[in-house]
Structure formats: C-alpha cells, structure tokens
Design a protein around this motif. Sequence first.
Motif, PDB file in Angstrom:
ATOM      1  N   GLY A  48       0.824  -1.203   0.000  1.00  0.00           N
ATOM      2  CA  GLY A  48       0.000   0.000   0.000  1.00  0.00           C
ATOM      3  C   GLY A  48       0.855   1.249   0.000  1.00  0.00           C
ATOM      4  O   GLY A  48       2.091   1.179  -0.111  1.00  0.00           O
ATOM      5  N   ASP A  49       0.216   2.404   0.172  1.00  0.00           N
ATOM      6  CA  ASP A  49       0.955   3.669   0.098  1.00  0.00           C
ATOM      7  C   ASP A  49       2.036   3.775   1.182  1.00  0.00           C
ATOM      8  O   ASP A  49       3.086   4.358   0.956  1.00  0.00           O
ATOM      9  N   GLY A  50       1.769   3.226   2.349  1.00  0.00           N
ATOM     10  CA  GLY A  50       2.725   3.377   3.441  1.00  0.00           C
ATOM     11  C   GLY A  50       3.616   2.178   3.661  1.00  0.00           C
ATOM     12  O   GLY A  50       4.360   2.131   4.652  1.00  0.00           O
ATOM     13  N   THR A  51       3.607   1.224   2.770  1.00  0.00           N
ATOM     14  CA  THR A  51       4.383  -0.002   2.967  1.00  0.00           C
ATOM     15  C   THR A  51       5.877   0.242   2.747  1.00  0.00           C
ATOM     16  O   THR A  51       6.266   0.831   1.737  1.00  0.00           O
ATOM     17  N   GLN A  52       6.677  -0.201   3.688  1.00  0.00           N
ATOM     18  CA  GLN A  52       8.124  -0.181   3.520  1.00  0.00           C
ATOM     19  C   GLN A  52       8.545  -1.477   2.831  1.00  0.00           C
ATOM     20  O   GLN A  52       8.235  -2.565   3.311  1.00  0.00           O
ATOM     21  N   LEU A  53       9.241  -1.358   1.727  1.00  0.00           N
ATOM     22  CA  LEU A  53       9.775  -2.518   1.037  1.00  0.00           C
ATOM     23  C   LEU A  53      11.262  -2.637   1.370  1.00  0.00           C
ATOM     24  O   LEU A  53      12.044  -1.739   1.063  1.00  0.00           O
ATOM     25  N   VAL A  54      11.629  -3.710   2.028  1.00  0.00           N
ATOM     26  CA  VAL A  54      13.019  -3.942   2.411  1.00  0.00           C
ATOM     27  C   VAL A  54      13.622  -4.930   1.424  1.00  0.00           C
ATOM     28  O   VAL A  54      13.253  -6.108   1.403  1.00  0.00           O
ATOM     29  N   ASP A  55      14.525  -4.431   0.595  1.00  0.00           N
ATOM     30  CA  ASP A  55      15.194  -5.287  -0.390  1.00  0.00           C
ATOM     31  C   ASP A  55      16.347  -6.019   0.298  1.00  0.00           C
ATOM     32  O   ASP A  55      17.321  -5.396   0.732  1.00  0.00           O
ATOM     33  N   LEU A  56      16.212  -7.333   0.398  1.00  0.00           N
ATOM     34  CA  LEU A  56      17.238  -8.130   1.061  1.00  0.00           C
ATOM     35  C   LEU A  56      18.507  -8.261   0.236  1.00  0.00           C
ATOM     36  O   LEU A  56      19.543  -8.710   0.747  1.00  0.00           O
ATOM     37  N   GLY A  57      18.442  -7.897  -1.023  1.00  0.00           N
ATOM     38  CA  GLY A  57      19.633  -7.925  -1.871  1.00  0.00           C
ATOM     39  C   GLY A  57      20.275  -9.303  -1.966  1.00  0.00           C
ATOM     40  O   GLY A  57      21.496  -9.423  -2.050  1.00  0.00           O
ATOM     41  N   GLY A  58      19.436 -10.333  -1.945  1.00  0.00           N
ATOM     42  CA  GLY A  58      19.955 -11.686  -2.004  1.00  0.00           C
ATOM     43  C   GLY A  58      20.437 -12.226  -0.675  1.00  0.00           C
ATOM     44  O   GLY A  58      20.901 -13.366  -0.589  1.00  0.00           O
ATOM     45  N   GLY A  59      20.323 -11.411   0.373  1.00  0.00           N
ATOM     46  CA  GLY A  59      20.745 -11.836   1.700  1.00  0.00           C
ATOM     47  C   GLY A  59      19.708 -12.702   2.381  1.00  0.00           C
ATOM     48  O   GLY A  59      18.766 -13.203   1.761  1.00  0.00           O
ATOM     49  N   LEU A  60      19.890 -12.865   3.682  1.00  0.00           N
ATOM     50  CA  LEU A  60      19.054 -13.776   4.462  1.00  0.00           C
ATOM     51  C   LEU A  60      18.284 -13.014   5.517  1.00  0.00           C
ATOM     52  O   LEU A  60      18.845 -12.225   6.274  1.00  0.00           O
ATOM     53  N   LEU A  61      16.989 -13.286   5.586  1.00  0.00           N
ATOM     54  CA  LEU A  61      16.154 -12.805   6.686  1.00  0.00           C
ATOM     55  C   LEU A  61      16.000 -13.954   7.678  1.00  0.00           C
ATOM     56  O   LEU A  61      15.588 -15.057   7.310  1.00  0.00           O
ATOM     57  N   ALA A  62      16.336 -13.690   8.935  1.00  0.00           N
ATOM     58  CA  ALA A  62      16.270 -14.726   9.970  1.00  0.00           C
ATOM     59  C   ALA A  62      15.582 -14.158  11.198  1.00  0.00           C
ATOM     60  O   ALA A  62      15.462 -12.939  11.357  1.00  0.00           O
ATOM     61  N   PRO A  63      15.110 -15.031  12.085  1.00  0.00           N
ATOM     62  CA  PRO A  63      14.604 -14.524  13.355  1.00  0.00           C
ATOM     63  C   PRO A  63      15.721 -13.789  14.096  1.00  0.00           C
ATOM     64  O   PRO A  63      16.897 -14.143  13.982  1.00  0.00           O
ATOM     65  N   GLY A  64      15.363 -12.767  14.854  1.00  0.00           N
ATOM     66  CA  GLY A  64      16.368 -12.107  15.667  1.00  0.00           C
ATOM     67  C   GLY A  64      17.049 -13.108  16.580  1.00  0.00           C
ATOM     68  O   GLY A  64      16.415 -14.006  17.131  1.00  0.00           O
ATOM     69  N   PHE A  65      18.351 -12.975  16.735  1.00  0.00           N
ATOM     70  CA  PHE A  65      19.077 -13.867  17.622  1.00  0.00           C
ATOM     71  C   PHE A  65      18.661 -13.620  19.070  1.00  0.00           C
ATOM     72  O   PHE A  65      18.333 -12.488  19.451  1.00  0.00           O
TER      73      PHE A  65
END
Length: 554
Positions: A48-65
């Motif tokens: 939507g209009d206020g959505t932040q798109l975070v481009d991982l750039g091929g990296g990894l999204l993981a749960p916070g340690f």
Amino acid sequence: MAHSADVIYTGGWVFSALASAPIQKAVVVVDDRIAAVIAETDVESWTGDGTQLVDLGGGLLAPGFQDAHIHPIGGGVEGLQCNLTEARDGDEALELIAAYAAANPDLPWIQGAGWSMDHFPGGTPTRQMLDAIVSDRPVLLSNRDHHGAWANTLAFTLAGVDRTTPDPVDGRLERESDGTPAGTVHEGAIGLFEHVAPGTSNELAYAGLLRAQAELFALGVTGWQDAMVGTALGMSDSFEIYRRALAEGTLIAHVVGAQWWDRSAGIEQVEQMIARRDQVATEQPDLFSLGTVKIMVDGVAENQTAAMNAPYRDNHGHPTDNSGLSFIDPERLKEYVTALDAAGFQVHFHALGDRAVREALDAIEAARAANGPRGNRHHLAHLQVVDSADAARFAGLDAIANMQSLWASHEAQLDTLALPFLPDGAEEHHYPFGELLDQGARLAAGSDWPVSTANPIEAIHVAVNRVTPGENSEPLGAPRQKLDLATAMTAYTAGSAYVNHREHDTGAIAPGYLANLVVLNPNPFELDPTDIYTSTVTSTWVRGTQVYGVPVTA
C-alpha cells in the motif's frame, strides 16, 4: 488480506528456524507481527501507500538472535571503564591502562576488565606490573572470563590483604614466596576488595544497559537471558536498573532475568526471589520477567577451579590433588534446585567441568523425583567438558544444553592454560555439542559477553567449523562435535526462545510471531563454511520497527 502491510521483506532468502534450509519467499509484517510468508509474486497485493519494502539484496532474513547467557549491563559498563578486550598482548594491556589513568585523573580507583590470561606468564600478571604505571591510585581489573582479577599494591593495602590473609573457601590468591599477594586473585578472592572498591553506581549501570542494548542490536540480538540479575560482584542491583528502563520506555529488547543465587547463603533466598518474580509479572512481563535463577556450580579450567572428575595435572604432566571447586555442596544443590523447581523457577546452571555437569544433572534428577516433570526448562551453560555418560542424560531430564560455541576452538588461553593440565583425552569431550545433539539434547546458544564477543555469527561459525574465525588451525575435538549451519542458527534463535519460554511468539518466522528479525548479507548458507563469519548484520528489527541499520524508506 485485511489491509496493506507495514513492512515487506523481499528479494532474498528466509530462514524460519522451523525448517532445515532457507526458502525464497517474502515476509509480510503488519503492526508488530508477521502476517504472512508469501511468494514473491504476491508482494504487490500486500503493498500500500505506506508499505516499507526492504530489499534483502539476495541476503538472508532470519529470526532475531536470542542470547541465552549474557551479562549486558556488565558488558556495557566495561565499555565505559578501562576496557582491555582489544589488547593483543600484555604490553598493549599495560599501555591501555596507563592511557586510561592519564585520561581520567580524578577517578579514585582505576577499574575495568578484559585482560587475557594467556597474555601473561602462567596467566597471572603481577602487582608490580601495575605499580610501574599507576602507583598513586588503587587499580582493580577483572580478567576476560571474570573469574579472576588483577590488582596493584595500593589496592591490596587498602583492602587489608597481605601475606597473613587466608584464601577464601571459594577462591585463591596468587602469592610470592613469603605469602605476599602477587597481584592476581581467583574466584571468591575477588570479594576481598568489595568493602573498599567503589561499586557500580546506578547511573553507570543504567548507561551500561542502554549501551549494551544498542551494541546487541547491531549484532542482530533482539532478546536475551541476563545471567546475573541482582546484587553481585560489585554491581548495582540490576533488578532496579531494568525496572527503570521499563518505566522510562528505554528497554526495547525482551529480557529474561536470571536471579543471582548467593552461594554464601541458603534456601532462605527463595522467598525473596518469588517476591521479585511476582512483582515484575504485574508490570511488563512481555519485556522483562524473572522466572529464572542462576547458580554457579564451579569455576573455570584456566585457573583450575572448574570441577573435574579427574585431578588436574602439574607442569610435568603428573596428577595433583586438585580436582577443582564445587561452589555448592552437591547435596545442598539438590535441595536448592528441588525447592526452586517446586516454586516454578527455571534453574540456569554455570557448569563447566565434567563433575559440575554431573552435579547439576543430579540436582535436576532429584527435583524431578520430588516434584515430577514441571516443564521449567532447566539449562546448563558452558559445558566445556562433559562425560559421555552424562551427555546421554540431558534428553531424559529435559535439560537444555546452553552452548557458548565461540569457545569451541583452539585458542591461546585454552591451549596454554587448560588443555595441558587436563587428563589425556579431555579434548575429545570438550564442548561436545554434536554428541549432545546426537543423544537428543535440545540446544540453545549464548555468548557470555563480555567474557567474549556477543557476535552470534562468529559463534555460529565456530559451532560449524570448530576453528576461530579467520584462522586455519586444526579443529577442536572430533569431527562429530561439529554442527551444521541450520542447527547452529536454530540454537541461537528457536532454541534460545524455548529456553526463555518465548517460543510461542519469538525465535521463528511464521504468521503470528513478533517481527523480531535480522537481515544478514551475504546469506551465510551460500558461503563456504570457512567464510560464515564474513556474513554481517545489515539491519535489525524489533516488533516491526527498525532498531539498527541504514533507515529503510517506503
């Protein structure tokens, strides 16, 4: 879809900690929680209009340690005092001390920590080394593992410690030939200075907590178990420091506090621990809880106070009459753990030597016999040496193995001050994480910062390789002790969340879980195992809000 997402992570890989390998998906966050894990082709439908798109750039999204064994206030405070952790040898440590003293001429005492035992002959620096650079003010500096301290002559004099002072029952002074204190003290002997050395003020402790939180966010750590909450080792009462942070809205991470068990006292402590636990349960329990008690069973191998089944050897390889220290009589330990278990507490054991591990497991076994299984999730931290017979007991007792895996490699302190004095074959039982896993033990992970770095990626690297990051030495122990990357990552996320009784909403990436997340680049699963440590944190998020990294724009 109810409404558009607040944040969408896209363009990379997702490690959920609920599966053994990452997947290429996008993760949708609404408010403070994960709303969906979706195909990349579905991203537009959530935007939507206020959505932040975070481009991982091929990296990894993981749960916070989540760090299952850490001392954040102490770590933060040390960064504000004479910090010797960056010294590369004894000369550099002395230079740092001299520079700190010159820069702080009004301080009545020079205090700090972080010197390495392996930088000094026998691991025991002398008072004369300090006297040569600071003689007009007392100096008291904890070593890297905080099981010893180094003092100058004036500090000993002011404390009234001389050649007639006996060793305390739970510690030892290094001495010169006539019995005069040589400069280094171990374990309980550190307490000989408590009546004269300035404690940590509330203001300094509070500043230390906030500094630590920022440093941990930069490493992707979004929650932890503080292994020493209370008044101990000259620190302010950290119970009140955390409560101040709650009241002022500065505590952002979620914290489980392990109340400190005073080994000089007894079972009468339980009543006050219950009262403190119940008090914070009425405040903000999702951010700070006190349902754990920390018990030190033994010391450390480097000063030969870790409790071992076999005696330490001398410089010639001959057995001595020293098998280390059990800080609490094993029968009393059973009594205390049974009472704590009955009161609903989790017990967090410091158990480093194989005898200490056995005594801790025996205490859990006694508690289960008396109380039945209560689901309190007791855990043993450090586990430097574990007998195979005891490794097989963890699963049946629901005891969790709390790894400080960064230590599971050949490094100077281990190779010069521990392994040469342990029985033949001890290395094969050192930090036996693979064996514990094979025997069905549940794994969690932590750092023990400021004893060593709080960086989870470096600890995970060692868990996989059994070699210090960036080095090419022989792995420590047998190949079976290595963990695969997914297992090590899971221990530092879902495993520690389980220890913290937060597996229902943290430690994994799944709908309904809090959006406590870390972005790693490059994706460590795409690296050669020997390069895992080169993956770095690019952003950290707590409850859907970015707390570290370059700000992301919509």
